[in-house]
Write a protein that holds these residues in place. Structure first.
Motif, PDB file in Angstrom:
ATOM      1  N   ILE A 469       0.837  -1.208   0.000  1.00 42.08           N
ATOM      2  CA  ILE A 469       0.000   0.000   0.000  1.00 42.08           C
ATOM      3  C   ILE A 469       0.869   1.254   0.000  1.00 42.08           C
ATOM      4  O   ILE A 469       0.581   2.228  -0.697  1.00 42.08           O
ATOM      5  N   GLY A 470       1.947   1.228   0.775  1.00 42.63           N
ATOM      6  CA  GLY A 470       2.818   2.391   0.863  1.00 42.63           C
ATOM      7  C   GLY A 470       3.582   2.687  -0.412  1.00 42.63           C
ATOM      8  O   GLY A 470       4.079   3.811  -0.588  1.00 42.63           O
ATOM      9  N   LYS A 471       3.690   1.710  -1.308  1.00 50.13           N
ATOM     10  CA  LYS A 471       4.438   1.902  -2.554  1.00 50.13           C
ATOM     11  C   LYS A 471       3.562   2.360  -3.718  1.00 50.13           C
ATOM     12  O   LYS A 471       4.075   2.721  -4.771  1.00 50.13           O
ATOM     13  N   LEU A 472       2.245   2.361  -3.539  1.00 49.83           N
ATOM     14  CA  LEU A 472       1.339   2.725  -4.618  1.00 49.83           C
ATOM     15  C   LEU A 472       1.009   4.219  -4.567  1.00 49.83           C
ATOM     16  O   LEU A 472       1.025   4.826  -3.508  1.00 49.83           O
ATOM     17  N   ASP A 473       0.685   4.774  -5.733  1.00 51.92           N
ATOM     18  CA  ASP A 473       0.317   6.184  -5.837  1.00 51.92           C
ATOM     19  C   ASP A 473      -1.200   6.295  -5.743  1.00 51.92           C
ATOM     20  O   ASP A 473      -1.921   5.989  -6.697  1.00 51.92           O
ATOM     21  N   TRP A 474      -1.690   6.760  -4.588  1.00 48.52           N
ATOM     22  CA  TRP A 474      -3.134   6.863  -4.370  1.00 48.52           C
ATOM     23  C   TRP A 474      -3.687   8.230  -4.755  1.00 48.52           C
ATOM     24  O   TRP A 474      -4.888   8.472  -4.635  1.00 48.52           O
ATOM     25  N   THR A 475      -2.809   9.140  -5.222  1.00 50.53           N
ATOM     26  CA  THR A 475      -3.261  10.466  -5.649  1.00 50.53           C
ATOM     27  C   THR A 475      -3.592  10.511  -7.127  1.00 50.53           C
ATOM     28  O   THR A 475      -4.330  11.389  -7.571  1.00 50.53           O
ATOM     29  N   ALA A 476      -3.046   9.569  -7.900  1.00 53.64           N
ATOM     30  CA  ALA A 476      -3.253   9.570  -9.346  1.00 53.64           C
ATOM     31  C   ALA A 476      -4.608   8.953  -9.692  1.00 53.64           C
ATOM     32  O   ALA A 476      -5.146   8.145  -8.931  1.00 53.64           O
ATOM     33  N   PRO A 477      -5.176   9.327 -10.857  1.00 55.05           N
ATOM     34  CA  PRO A 477      -6.414   8.673 -11.292  1.00 55.05           C
ATOM     35  C   PRO A 477      -6.189   7.182 -11.491  1.00 55.05           C
ATOM     36  O   PRO A 477      -5.065   6.734 -11.747  1.00 55.05           O
ATOM     37  N   ALA A 478      -7.260   6.415 -11.367  1.00 56.41           N
ATOM     38  CA  ALA A 478      -7.156   4.972 -11.534  1.00 56.41           C
ATOM     39  C   ALA A 478      -6.695   4.632 -12.945  1.00 56.41           C
ATOM     40  O   ALA A 478      -7.109   5.257 -13.931  1.00 56.41           O
ATOM     41  N   THR A 479      -5.822   3.641 -13.067  1.00 53.98           N
ATOM     42  CA  THR A 479      -5.304   3.187 -14.348  1.00 53.98           C
ATOM     43  C   THR A 479      -6.093   1.965 -14.802  1.00 53.98           C
ATOM     44  O   THR A 479      -6.122   0.959 -14.096  1.00 53.98           O
ATOM     45  N   PRO A 480      -6.770   2.018 -15.981  1.00 56.97           N
ATOM     46  CA  PRO A 480      -7.512   0.836 -16.447  1.00 56.97           C
ATOM     47  C   PRO A 480      -6.570  -0.341 -16.646  1.00 56.97           C
ATOM     48  O   PRO A 480      -5.457  -0.198 -17.165  1.00 56.97           O
TER      49      PRO A 480
END
Length: 494
Positions: A469-480
């Motif tokens: 979870i800490g390595k993912l970008d949660w601010t960016a729009p979802a990527t299909p």
């Protein structure tokens, strides 16, 4: 958001609308700025309107006086009084900041106009642009030079041309008719809600739950943790242990979010074009998993001694709690607990290696969007699982050598290139066996340990989803993403 003089058309203000807009922006954590020269321009136009009104009424007022009809005197003596009243009114609006003009910016703006330096210009043979050039400098200064943090409410391209002339990034501009769709028409779906919850929690961790003597906390409630006393007693190796009180003092790590559900409670339509309408309210419920710290008052009876009361500090407590997040226009403003929290002290020992793998699967299922294949386990061909994470351009590869199932490697990759990894292992503890070949196991013999990477030694299993979870970008729009074929390890291109 910076309001230009022409935001309401022909340099006329609408303070009721400005107040409503500032309140809505404040609700989503944004500021509303009005440059001082913009306020001056509005005030000057209002002064002119007042003079026009007084002139138009002059003959009518004379006729009424001749008929001895009492008439009240005008509230203002001249245009200066109108200007002063307007400046007082705009500075009294909550959440509106008037950006004062500085002498340096005023001088540079005057040079731009007189010397016709960009963005100075001519309008019907008259040199103009000094006022805009001055306040734009002060606004950029107030934003510490970060033009990309500003949104300009304007009806023309003058601000864009000025920034281009100064070699600055193209600013973001909107008209009043575009503002609602840009900032407030937020549809909160499962993906957006999950990202908002994860982002909100990651930004605030660690979260202090213990008020102590000062009574101050981070204002976060996870519900009652009454089961913590029993969990500590059950985990203690000594039989004569009594816990007289225990509390979760701090949430340290987010290890998972699932069961996200949304309830929309209101979104009024605007009363006229350009009006922002009322705020949209959403309630998002979610099951959230943390690791945290606890404090317990414990009484122990040691062999050959008297009972002893002490305070234990315990790290790595596992917490499962049902939380309700209140969103206004897509921004979380409040959190509350929906039920009691479930707490436990993770047992890091397993009867078999396969038990450790089963618990690893349960832990990975708490990562939002992580898809676990049906054949997840030790019998995978080549000992490799390639897992996708919905909404992110990141893949997770879990692998182990078939001859050494107890050693696991997790690699995170983007576009086929690894960018981070950790390694853990499930080892056998020979000391768990007592009594020679005819002996017995005193406890479960397998235990999980961190080999390298950023995992927590006291809780290697649950720190794996926390690490992902800490390595993912949660601010960016979802990527299909292309969904993997169920029942087959890895991702198959469709």
């Amino acid at each position: 958001m910076v309001v230009d003089a022409n935001a309401y058309g022909r340099a006329k203000p609408n303070l009721d609308d400005l107040e409503h807009m500032a309140r809505r922006l404040h609700g989503i954590g944004k500021q509303t700025w009005v440059p001082e020269p913009v306020a001056w321009e509005w005030a000057e136009h209002l002064g002119t309107d007042w003079r026009t009104l007084m002139t138009a009424q002059s003959d009518l007022r004379k006729n009424l006086r001749r008929g001895r009809v009492p008439m009240t005197e005008p509230l203002y003596e001249d245009e200066a009084g109108v200007i002063d009243a307007f400046m007082t009114a705009i500075q009294a609006i909550d959440h509106v900041r008037v950006i004062s003009v500085t002498p340096h910016s005023a001088l540079e703006g005057l040079k731009d106009q007189v010397l016709q330096r960009p963005p100075g210009k001519r309008k019907e043979k008259v040199k103009t642009g000094g006022s805009d050039a001055a306040w734009l400098r002060d606004v950029i200064l107030a934003a510490n030079g970060a033009v990309d943090r500003l949104l300009f409410l304007t009806e023309d391209r003058d601000i864009t041309r000025a920034c281009e002339a100064w070699g600055m990034p193209t600013p973001r501009t909107r008209t009043r008719l575009q503002l609602r769709s840009t900032l407030f028409d937020v549809t909160v779906d499962d993906e957006r809600a999950t990202r908002a919850v994860v982002r909100y929690l990651l930004e605030r961790l660690p979260i202090d739950l213990n008020s102590g003597w000062s009574g101050e906390t981070d204002g976060f409630d996870i519900g009652s943790t009454s089961g913590l006393d029993r969990a500590i007693e059950a985990a203690d190796d000594l039989d004569d242990t009594r816990v007289y009180g225990a509390d979760i003092t701090r949430l340290t790590v987010l290890v998972g979010v699932d069961n996200v559900a949304i309830d929309t409670t209101g979104d009024d339509e605007p009363s006229y074009p350009g009006h922002l309408g009322e705020a949209r309210h959403d309630q998002v419920s979610a099951t959230v998993y943390f690791l945290g710290d606890a404090e317990a008052t414990v009484n122990r009876l040691y062999l050959g001694g008297d009972p002893e009361t002490m305070t234990d500090e315990i790290a790595g407590v596992f917490i499962r709690t049902e939380l309700l997040f209140h969103l206004v226009d897509g921004v979380i403003t409040e959190v509350s607990a929906e039920d009691d929290a479930q707490v436990s002290l993770p047992d890091n020992f397993y009867d078999r290696e396969t038990d450790a793998v089963d618990e690893l699967r349960e832990a990975l299922e708490c990562v939002p969007g992580l898809i676990i294949p049906d054949d997840f386990g030790l019998n995978t061909r080549n000992g490799i699982h390639r897992l996708t994470i919905e909404g992110h351009d990141v893949d997770l590869t879990l692998s182990w050598v078939p001859s050494d199932y107890g050693r696991f490697t997790l690699d995170l990759s983007r576009a086929g290139h690894d960018f981070d990894s950790v390694e853990i292992s499930c080892q056998y503890d020979a000391t768990a066996w007592a009594g020679g070949k005819d002996g017995y196991l005193m406890r479960a013999p397998y235990y999980m340990t961190v080999e390298n990477g950023e995992l927590l030694p006291e809780s290697p299993l649950w720190s794996i989803p926390a690490w992902i979870i800490g390595k993912l970008d949660w601010t960016a729009p979802a990527t299909p993403r292309v969904h993997p074929v169920t029942g087959v390890s890895g991702v198959v291109d469709q």
